[in-house]
Write an enzyme that holds these catalytic residues in place. Structure first.
Site, PDB file in Angstrom:
ATOM      1  N   ASN A 138      40.124  75.398  45.404  1.00  0.00           N
ATOM      2  CA  ASN A 138      40.507  74.160  44.727  1.00  0.00           C
ATOM      3  C   ASN A 138      39.587  74.056  43.251  1.00  0.00           C
ATOM      4  O   ASN A 138      38.233  74.110  43.338  1.00  0.00           O
ATOM      5  CB  ASN A 138      40.235  73.034  45.654  1.00  0.00           C
ATOM      6  CG  ASN A 138      40.521  71.547  44.976  1.00  0.00           C
ATOM      7  OD1 ASN A 138      40.360  71.255  43.874  1.00  0.00           O
ATOM      8  ND2 ASN A 138      41.602  71.092  45.652  1.00  0.00           N
ATOM      9  N   CYS A 182      41.982  64.226  41.517  1.00  0.00           N
ATOM     10  CA  CYS A 182      40.901  63.411  42.144  1.00  0.00           C
ATOM     11  C   CYS A 182      40.830  62.195  41.625  1.00  0.00           C
ATOM     12  O   CYS A 182      40.443  62.014  40.515  1.00  0.00           O
ATOM     13  CB  CYS A 182      39.563  64.421  42.172  1.00  0.00           C
ATOM     14  SG  CYS A 182      38.268  63.538  42.884  1.00  0.00           S
ATOM     15  N   ASN A 234      47.697  64.305  47.006  1.00  0.00           N
ATOM     16  CA  ASN A 234      46.206  63.964  46.855  1.00  0.00           C
ATOM     17  C   ASN A 234      46.248  62.228  47.644  1.00  0.00           C
ATOM     18  O   ASN A 234      47.229  61.794  48.176  1.00  0.00           O
ATOM     19  CB  ASN A 234      45.535  63.948  45.674  1.00  0.00           C
ATOM     20  CG  ASN A 234      44.214  64.199  45.803  1.00  0.00           C
ATOM     21  OD1 ASN A 234      43.415  63.756  46.508  1.00  0.00           O
ATOM     22  ND2 ASN A 234      43.641  64.885  44.936  1.00  0.00           N
ATOM     23  N   GLY A 251      44.784  60.011  55.526  1.00  0.00           N
ATOM     24  CA  GLY A 251      45.118  59.697  57.040  1.00  0.00           C
ATOM     25  C   GLY A 251      46.680  59.299  57.311  1.00  0.00           C
ATOM     26  O   GLY A 251      47.298  59.279  56.405  1.00  0.00           O
TER      27      GLY A 251
END
Lengths: 314, 259
Positions: free
Chosen positions: A100, A131, A193, A218
């Site tokens: 990554n 990110c 992401n 999650g």
């Protein structure tokens, strides 16, 4: 080892399609105390930047219903140490690495990608333009199609291995982003992401995470990922590695049906550190029960027309 | 070695206000050797809360393959844990982390064990192991108020034990540091676990002494992979070097990390 799980993607000939997602597995050292990393299809290592990064202040994580928020802030030892220590250490395992690549400015991404792609066990790069937890770079490259396309092209030009681009769900039109990076020469996509979120402590009145916002991961985000992969996979011709809330073999099949060609496991590694080998073990029986000879037959089943579908034992 | 195991609840009881004592049985007890290590418990069978809960180990019983935890039922996870009954099973990952170094204190020397609130429990196994080695132990335990006090009697069987409460409703009024000063307690090695302000005060006061601190931090994975619980190191307080509380700690030598 069952042949029903062997897959081939750009740069990646994998014994199975299951891999830990970047940021949820460090560089593998901790999990190597628990099981043989060679059991994994691949490993997506923690994001690497040109210089070492300490990351954000703590608290860096907070729980939410069926999910968690994190704002680690790309903490990593920097390119040199990742090359000389982490990747060198991982060579003892028979497992391809997907590295990554992160950065604050274009030049950083290019420099990191160029070097990482030279490592013997790095079979592909994952370009992290998504990110949400850093102030500069990261997601800034992942929300404007032209910027993402341009960066993808520049990274492709220097990389010695195929480049997968990690897409952010924090955009209005994910298909537009996917098409842009495909135009830029991406060999594949990884998605999704985390979703930017926040939790507030009702006793103190301030956000739980020191960075205020964090990335939601999650099971809570799985339907979002499934929807986005369903949309994107019909509009691009490059393969997708799907991720977001995977915690069972059934979840893997759902990602395949949506349009994925491999699946990464993230947050579930924190809940059950043995989750990846467990899923790998359970998949052949589930495939058999569903009437498939090979997992690749599942890709895009939710939208492919009857004549496009490959053999399936009805 | 870290193991994951479904452990059986042998007993659970409330021993003070919101404080519970839970004993589990399982083979992974034989992996526990150092006092101050912790286990990571998956409490909810479903996804709320989703993450494991780190709980310190208060007592290790190798003979019966049992270990005891003392915890405060405060959040969602620990409140669910308080409902577990004898015969239930709990998913345990552990033992995790590095505990208190017993070897730091020689036979015949004096160890001062200072605990604050829910930082008291791991000191119990530590005290037992030190006493077994022939170390003289002195305990200073601080609590908020009388209803929160626990294990005074148990610690007393191992060595002199002082108790302080913040409101003065039990023992002497004030903080653990007051007790140490008022009683002019001397020691060779200090071991402590408790709230960060207490750890900071002890670290500053005994800067020339050998002091070991057990830290608490919000954790994700508990094994060192997620980087949720990092802290700066003492020799590079603003830089890039770091320690992970879960896997490098939770016990550190005073000065090793920035509190």
């Amino acid at each position: 080892m069952s042949h029903s799980l062997e897959i081939s993607l750009p740069g990646l000939n994998l014994k199975n399609p299951i891999m830990p997602a970047s940021g949820c597995f460090g560089f593998g050292r901790e999990f190597s105390q628990l099981y043989d990393l060679s059991e994994l299809g691949a490993i997506m290592i923690k994001a690497t930047t040109l210089e070492p990064r300490f990351g954000n202040p703590t608290p860096r994580v907070a729980e939410t219903t069926a999910g968690m928020l994190n704002a680690i802030g790309l903490q990593n030892p920097g390119l040199d140490k990742v090359m000389s220590e982490e990747l060198a250490w991982l060579e003892q395992y028979d497992v391809p690495v997907i590295a990554n690549v992160a950065g604050s400015i274009e030049e950083d991404y290019i420099a990191v990608a160029k070097e990482l792609s030279k490592a013997k066990n790095v079979h592909a790069l994952e370009l992290n333009i998504s990110c949400p937890n850093v102030k500069t770079g990261g997601i800034a490259f992942g929300t404007i199609p032209e910027v993402a396309k341009d960066l993808t092209r520049k990274v492709k030009n220097v990389s010695e291995v195929p480049v997968y681009v990690k897409l952010s769900p924090n955009v209005t039109n994910i298909v537009e982003m996917a098409k842009a990076v495909e135009d830029g020469g991406a060999d594949g996509l990884t998605m999704i992401n985390t979703l930017v979120g926040m939790r507030i402590d009702i006793n103190t009145g301030v956000p739980v995470i020191a960075n205020k916002t964090g990335g939601l991961s999650g099971p809570a985000i799985k339907p979002v990922a499934i929807r986005m992969i369903h949309e994107v996979s019909q509009q691009v011709s490059i393969p997708i590695i799907g991720m977001g809330g995977v915690q069972s073999a059934e979840d893997v099949i759902e990602y395949y049906y949506a349009g994925a060609s491999a699946v990464a496991v993230g947050t579930a590694n924190f809940v059950d550190p043995f989750i990846c080998p467990k899923i790998i073990k359970e998949l052949p029986d589930l495939l058999n029960r569903l009437g498939f000879d090979h997992i690749s037959e599942c890709t895009g089943r939710s939208w492919k027309k009857h004549e496009q579908l490959v053999h399936h034992r009805a | 070695m870290i193991k994951q195991e479904m452990c059986e609840v042998i007993s659970q009881s409330q021993i003070a206000s919101h404080i519970y004592k839970l004993t589990l049985r399982g083979g992974l007890v034989h992996e526990m050797d150092e006092p101050g290590q912790f286990v990571h418990l998956k409490i909810a069978e479903q996804m709320d809360p989703i993450l494991r809960r780190p709980i310190s180990i208060a007592e290790i019983d190798h003979k019966h393959s049992e270990f005891t935890m003392i915890y405060r039922a405060e959040g969602k996870g620990t409140k669910l844990l308080a409902n577990k009954k004898q015969g239930d099973v709990i998913d345990v990952l552990g033992p995790l982390g590095h505990g208190f170094p017993i070897a730091a204190t020689e036979k015949g020397e004096t160890a001062l064990l200072v605990g604050g609130g829910i930082g008291v429990p791991p000191l119990f196994e530590l005290s037992k192991q030190l006493v077994k080695k022939g170390v003289k132990v002195v305990h200073v335990l601080g609590f908020q108020a009388s209803e929160a006090v626990f294990y005074e009697k148990e610690f007393t069987t191992l060595g002199t034990t002082y108790v302080a409460t913040v409101d003065g409703s039990y023992g002497s009024k004030g903080f653990v540091t007051d007790i140490i000063g008022d009683n002019k307690l001397s020691f060779d090695v200090l071991y402590t676990c408790g709230p960060t302000p207490m750890l900071k005060a002890l670290e500053q006061k005994y800067i020339d002494k050998e002091v070991y601190l057990s830290l608490e931090e919000r954790m994700g994975c508990g094994i060192g992979a997620c980087f949720a619980c990092v802290c700066h190191t003492g020799d590079d307080p603003q830089g890039h070097s770091y320690k992970k509380v879960c896997s490098d700690g939770p016990v550190f030598r005073a000065g090793e990390v920035v509190l």
